[in-house]
Design a protein around this motif. Structure first.
Motif, PDB file in Angstrom:
ATOM      1  N   ARG A 114       0.832  -1.214   0.000  1.00 44.64           N
ATOM      2  CA  ARG A 114       0.000   0.000   0.000  1.00 44.64           C
ATOM      3  C   ARG A 114       0.866   1.263   0.000  1.00 44.64           C
ATOM      4  N   ARG A 126     -12.218   3.112  -3.471  1.00 42.28           N
ATOM      5  CA  ARG A 126     -10.830   2.806  -3.126  1.00 42.28           C
ATOM      6  C   ARG A 126      -9.877   3.349  -4.187  1.00 42.28           C
ATOM      7  N   LEU A 130      -9.583   6.998  -3.705  1.00 41.57           N
ATOM      8  CA  LEU A 130      -8.748   7.271  -2.523  1.00 41.57           C
ATOM      9  C   LEU A 130      -7.267   7.115  -2.880  1.00 41.57           C
ATOM     10  N   LEU A 150      -3.477   6.692   7.414  1.00 41.47           N
ATOM     11  CA  LEU A 150      -4.440   5.713   6.894  1.00 41.47           C
ATOM     12  C   LEU A 150      -4.071   4.295   7.338  1.00 41.47           C
ATOM     13  N   MET A 181      -9.195  15.037   2.205  1.00 40.87           N
ATOM     14  CA  MET A 181     -10.657  15.137   2.176  1.00 40.87           C
ATOM     15  C   MET A 181     -11.098  16.169   1.137  1.00 40.87           C
ATOM     16  N   ASP A 193     -16.013   9.604   8.775  1.00 40.17           N
ATOM     17  CA  ASP A 193     -15.434   9.659   7.424  1.00 40.17           C
ATOM     18  C   ASP A 193     -14.029   9.071   7.445  1.00 40.17           C
ATOM     19  N   TRP A 194     -13.255   9.530   8.407  1.00 42.14           N
ATOM     20  CA  TRP A 194     -11.857   9.100   8.466  1.00 42.14           C
ATOM     21  C   TRP A 194     -11.758   7.608   8.778  1.00 42.14           C
ATOM     22  N   LEU A 223     -12.488   5.781   5.649  1.00 40.59           N
ATOM     23  CA  LEU A 223     -11.351   5.849   4.714  1.00 40.59           C
ATOM     24  C   LEU A 223     -10.233   4.901   5.141  1.00 40.59           C
ATOM     25  N   THR A 224     -10.005   4.861   6.463  1.00 41.59           N
ATOM     26  CA  THR A 224      -8.947   3.987   6.990  1.00 41.59           C
ATOM     27  C   THR A 224      -9.304   2.520   6.716  1.00 41.59           C
ATOM     28  N   ARG A 225     -10.571   2.191   6.925  1.00 38.97           N
ATOM     29  CA  ARG A 225     -10.994   0.808   6.680  1.00 38.97           C
ATOM     30  C   ARG A 225     -10.805   0.455   5.201  1.00 38.97           C
ATOM     31  N   LEU A 226     -11.222   1.403   4.359  1.00 35.04           N
ATOM     32  CA  LEU A 226     -11.123   1.185   2.913  1.00 35.04           C
ATOM     33  C   LEU A 226      -9.661   1.012   2.487  1.00 35.04           C
ATOM     34  N   TRP A 227      -8.820   1.885   3.053  1.00 40.97           N
ATOM     35  CA  TRP A 227      -7.388   1.852   2.717  1.00 40.97           C
ATOM     36  C   TRP A 227      -6.754   0.528   3.127  1.00 40.97           C
ATOM     37  N   GLN A 228      -7.135   0.093   4.293  1.00 39.98           N
ATOM     38  CA  GLN A 228      -6.484  -1.112   4.831  1.00 39.98           C
ATOM     39  C   GLN A 228      -7.137  -2.400   4.335  1.00 39.98           C
TER      40      GLN A 228
END
Lengths: 169, 195
Positions: free
Chosen positions: A20, A108, A111, A130, A161, B5-6, B9-14
């Motif tokens: 990542r 994703r 992002l 993240l 954001m 939101d954050w 995003l963190t869940r999505l990223w990981q």
């Protein structure tokens, strides 16, 4: 041989983190793979020096970010002959239905793109955030004070954001 | 930005991504490459020793103008050796696995050594061209007019060779300067007090 086994075990546990981080700095699939390999090599070289004083995840993130910077600097002077290939993996998802999965994959992808478009200093910070690193851990990885890390984290999150909400990514 | 939101995003990223297999063949190759700078340093030492020996041999030979030629060669050799030593004499940078900023310091250190390394041929070439000028003078004064064109042709060849070396050095020097500028800009961006 023992070192290689140790490396393989570390990469089993933290391999995804490395991939990542690599992808946040390199959107071309082939070059991202090269960067992942570079990071593996760097970890392998650094392993004998690792005494366990730091958290191993922080240690790996630090090495990965270091190699990523070297990669970014090298790529800055290397011409790109073809348009970048977007990295979109079909990832396991806990959402139900193909539509949800497609929407999640799209988010994703946005992002990843938004992170990749951030200035390097903010990208390094936001990637760590993240990944779930605390401001203190971000400070350790970057080599700055905790207060500076907190300020930069705040700024990096806001920039991310902003990019996502403005639809730039 | 809300916490939710954050967190999302963190869940999505990981979300899981395939981990790459350890690059064991690349590791072996890199290990060999890590020694790449050593042959360069060894080459510099060998060339300096060879240059000093050749200069002394020319000085002691009974060739016409041997003493002047040998002294010139010796001065050039010592200048080149000294320039190489000067390029490497920068204080060592901290270990690269300390932090991102420390790693950047190490990269800056390497870039500065590289800039010095490619700048040093400039001074060596200044000496080289002075030496050539001296040879032209000696040749013009000390040789019969019949052998003069041949001698001057050889000297012109040496001057062209020096110009080529200087051209190559300027090319690499400018490339290293650009790299150093990029690293310094990055250092400013990552620095504690960066805006």
């Amino acid at each position: 041989m023992q070192l290689q086994e140790e490396l393989a075990a570390l990469l089993r546990e933290h391999g995804a983190l490395i991939v990542r981080i690599a992808r946040s700095h390199e959107s071309d699939r082939g070059r991202a793979e090269e960067l992942v390999q570079d990071i593996h090599v760097a970890i392998w070289q650094a392993l004998p020096k690792f005494r366990g004083e730091a958290n191993v995840r922080t240690y790996i993130a630090r090495i990965a970010q270091n190699r990523a910077i070297t990669h970014v600097m090298r790529e800055a002077r290397r011409p790109r002959s073809a348009p970048l290939e977007e990295i979109v993996d079909v990832l396991p998802s806990d959402t139900t239905g193909p539509e949800d999965a497609a929407a999640e994959t799209e988010t994703r992808r946005r992002l990843q793109r938004a992170v990749g478009e951030l200035p390097l200093a903010l990208r390094l910070t936001v990637t760590l955030a993240l990944e779930g690193f605390s401001p203190d851990e971000v400070a350790t990885v970057l080599g700055i004070s905790s207060s500076a890390a907190s300020v930069r984290l705040h700024r990096a999150k806001a920039a991310l954001m902003n990019k996502l909400n403005s639809g730039e990514a | 930005m809300s916490t939710n939101d954050w967190t999302e995003l963190t869940r999505l990223w990981q979300s899981d991504v395939p981990a790459a297999a350890p690059a064991l063949e690349v590791i072996a190759k890199q290990q060999r490459r890590a020694w790449a700078w050593r042959p360069v340093a060894i080459f510099d030492v060998v060339v300096t020793i060879f240059g000093v020996a050749a200069s002394l041999w020319v000085m002691m030979s009974d060739k016409p103008n041997g003493a002047i030629l040998g002294a010139g060669m010796l001065a050039l050799t010592l200048l080149a050796g000294g320039a190489s030593l000067w390029a490497r004499s920068l204080r060592r940078a901290p270990a690269a696995d300390v932090s991102v900023l420390a790693s950047l310091d190490a990269a800056l250190h390497r870039a500065r050594v590289s800039v010095r390394y490619w700048f040093s041929p400039f001074w060596v070439n200044v000496g080289y061209f002075l030496f050539i000028a001296m040879l032209v003078l000696i040749t013009a004064l000390g040789h019969p007019p019949t052998s003069l064109p041949k001698m001057l042709f050889a000297i012109a060849g040496a001057a062209v060779w020096g110009a080529i070396i200087q051209g190559v050095a300027v090319f690499y020097y400018q490339a290293r300067l650009r790299e150093l500028a990029r690293l310094e800009e990055l250092k400013r961006a990552l620095d504690e007090n960066a805006p």
